[in-house]
Write an enzyme that holds these catalytic residues in place. Structure first.
Site, short mmCIF file in Angstrom:
data_model
loop_
_atom_site.label_atom_id
_atom_site.label_comp_id
_atom_site.label_asym_id
_atom_site.label_seq_id
_atom_site.Cartn_x
_atom_site.Cartn_y
_atom_site.Cartn_z
N TYR A 160 49.75 37.19 -23.40
CA TYR A 160 49.16 38.41 -23.97
C TYR A 160 49.93 38.87 -25.21
O TYR A 160 49.33 39.46 -26.12
CB TYR A 160 49.04 39.52 -22.92
CG TYR A 160 47.84 39.30 -22.02
CD1 TYR A 160 46.56 39.66 -22.43
CD2 TYR A 160 47.98 38.67 -20.78
CE1 TYR A 160 45.46 39.43 -21.63
CE2 TYR A 160 46.87 38.44 -19.97
CZ TYR A 160 45.62 38.82 -20.40
OH TYR A 160 44.52 38.57 -19.62
N HIS B 132 37.28 46.50 -21.06
CA HIS B 132 38.30 45.60 -20.51
C HIS B 132 39.72 45.96 -20.95
O HIS B 132 40.59 45.10 -20.97
CB HIS B 132 37.96 44.14 -20.88
CG HIS B 132 36.69 43.65 -20.22
ND1 HIS B 132 36.01 42.52 -20.61
CD2 HIS B 132 35.98 44.17 -19.18
CE1 HIS B 132 34.94 42.36 -19.84
NE2 HIS B 132 34.89 43.35 -18.98
N CYS C 130 53.08 50.43 -16.62
CA CYS C 130 53.98 49.94 -15.57
C CYS C 130 53.16 49.42 -14.38
O CYS C 130 52.24 50.10 -13.92
CB CYS C 130 54.90 51.07 -15.14
SG CYS C 130 55.91 50.61 -13.73
N SER D 249 28.56 36.42 -24.63
CA SER D 249 27.77 35.48 -23.83
C SER D 249 27.00 36.23 -22.74
O SER D 249 26.14 35.65 -22.09
CB SER D 249 28.69 34.42 -23.21
OG SER D 249 29.71 35.05 -22.45
P1 OAD Z 1 32.50 34.74 -24.72
O1 OAD Z 1 33.48 33.78 -25.29
O2 OAD Z 1 32.02 34.52 -23.34
O3 OAD Z 1 31.21 34.78 -25.66
C1 OAD Z 1 31.34 34.92 -27.05
C2 OAD Z 1 29.95 34.80 -27.63
O4 OAD Z 1 30.06 35.03 -29.03
C3 OAD Z 1 29.31 33.43 -27.45
O5 OAD Z 1 28.00 33.60 -26.92
C4 OAD Z 1 29.28 32.85 -28.86
O6 OAD Z 1 28.11 32.08 -29.09
C5 OAD Z 1 29.25 34.10 -29.71
N1 OAD Z 1 29.83 33.95 -31.05
C6 OAD Z 1 30.91 33.21 -31.43
N2 OAD Z 1 31.17 33.40 -32.73
C7 OAD Z 1 30.26 34.28 -33.18
C8 OAD Z 1 29.99 34.89 -34.44
N3 OAD Z 1 30.75 34.64 -35.51
N4 OAD Z 1 28.95 35.74 -34.54
C9 OAD Z 1 28.17 36.02 -33.45
N5 OAD Z 1 28.37 35.47 -32.25
C10 OAD Z 1 29.39 34.62 -32.11
O7 OAD Z 1 33.13 36.19 -24.91
P2 OAD Z 1 32.68 37.55 -24.23
O8 OAD Z 1 31.22 37.59 -24.00
O9 OAD Z 1 33.29 38.64 -25.02
O10 OAD Z 1 37.18 39.23 -20.02
O11 OAD Z 1 33.42 37.44 -22.84
C11 OAD Z 1 33.37 38.50 -21.95
C12 OAD Z 1 34.65 38.59 -21.17
O12 OAD Z 1 34.96 37.30 -20.63
C13 OAD Z 1 35.87 38.93 -22.00
O13 OAD Z 1 36.01 40.30 -22.22
C14 OAD Z 1 36.99 38.38 -21.17
C15 OAD Z 1 36.39 37.05 -20.79
O14 OAD Z 1 36.86 36.48 -19.61
C16 OAD Z 1 38.37 39.28 -19.40
O15 OAD Z 1 39.35 38.68 -19.80
C17 OAD Z 1 38.37 40.16 -18.21
#
Ligand code: OAD
Length: 258
Positions: A71, A123, A131, A201
């Protein structure tokens, strides 16, 4: 990367008269700032790292230095990144649409640094560790951290009050989201007249429920994503392309004089 899709006239008209817009963002909105997403093939964090080892309370119990180091690496990357055209376009929408509720799953602060004042982080954020024992907040020194390599172990600091380890201020798998932020996001999804999800996603729950609520209500729903998702056929407007291109095109199309 895909080019600018044609923005449908009907969407432009809708945006012009929108009263309450909800924008839910995911890692894709920060991709053009150089921050990796989670699930993109080859570059996604969960393609390179195992979430079980890094993003669960059990992972921190087993190997706190591995988790803290990972992190810290992400905090360093976020601190060195700059908001991109997508963050700035959302900021512009906040200035134009009467009410905008901005909800993000991201733990970076690029929306804030683009000028968005109220950002609902479902998130948590990298900037607010606390802590693991007494839950008091821990304050980082203002300098940008060194450039630790991904995967390098770094011992977490100890709490000045109770001596327990400081943990990252993010929500891990198996943990509750911040109740207040969730309530605001859910209420907004139930009240808005336009709902947009950008660069997510939409696979992670409960955040993914928000778009489903909006779809269920029949309000205008928009997805902006560089690839397809399970929502492609469920949203009213599926705009395929980079957020940093599509969002500014949408704002300029709807508000050419602003
Ligand atoms: P993901 O990695 O699951 O999805 C990212 C999405 O962004 C994908 O559908 C890509 O196609 C799209 N993408 C990538 N580049 C892009 C761009 N330049 N313009 C538009 N779209 C683009 O990420 P999240 O949906 O944010 O949680 O994931 C949700 C959660 O899963 C996160 O907050 C994290 C992860 O595990 C925790 O860590 C608890």
């Amino acid at each position: 990367m895909v080019g600018t899709p044609k923005i449908p006239d009907q969407l432009i008209e809708t945006l012009r008269t929108a009263r309450h817009l909800v924008v839910v963002t995911g890692a894709g909105v920060s991709a053009e700032s150089g921050l990796p997403t989670f699930r993109d093939k080859q570059t996604g964090l969960w393609e390179r790292f195992n979430p079980e080892d890094l993003a669960t309370p059990g992972a921190f119990d087993r190997d706190p230095a591995l988790v803290w180091g990972w992190y810290e690496w992400r905090r360093m990357k976020a601190a060195r990144a700059l908001p991109n055209a997508a963050h700035l376009a959302i900021r512009r929408l906040e200035e134009i649409v009467p009410r905008v509720t901005l909800v993000t799953q991201n733990v970076d602060d690029l929306h804030e640094r683009a000028g968005s004042r109220v950002v609902h982080h479902l998130h948590g954020t990298l900037k607010n560790p606390f802590c693991s024992g007494c839950k008091r907040p821990f304050h980082f020194s203002p300098e940008i951290p060194d450039d630790p390599e991904a995967g390098r172990s770094v011992d977490p600091p100890r709490c000045a009050h109770c001596g327990a380890r400081i943990r990252p201020g993010v929500v891990w798998f198996g943990e509750e989201m911040p109740q207040r932020e969730w309530n605001i996001a859910e209420q907004a999804a139930l009240e808005c007249d336009v709902f947009a999800c950008v660069g997510t996603s939409s696979l992670v729950y409960p955040a993914a429920l928000l778009i489903q609520r909006a779809i269920g209500r029949g309000v205008v729903t928009v997805q902006i994503n560089s690839t397809g998702t399970d929502l492609d056929k469920l949203v009213m407007f599926d705009l395929r392309g980079s957020a940093g291109i599509v969002l500014p095109a949408l704002v300029t199309g709807a508000y050419p004089d602003r």
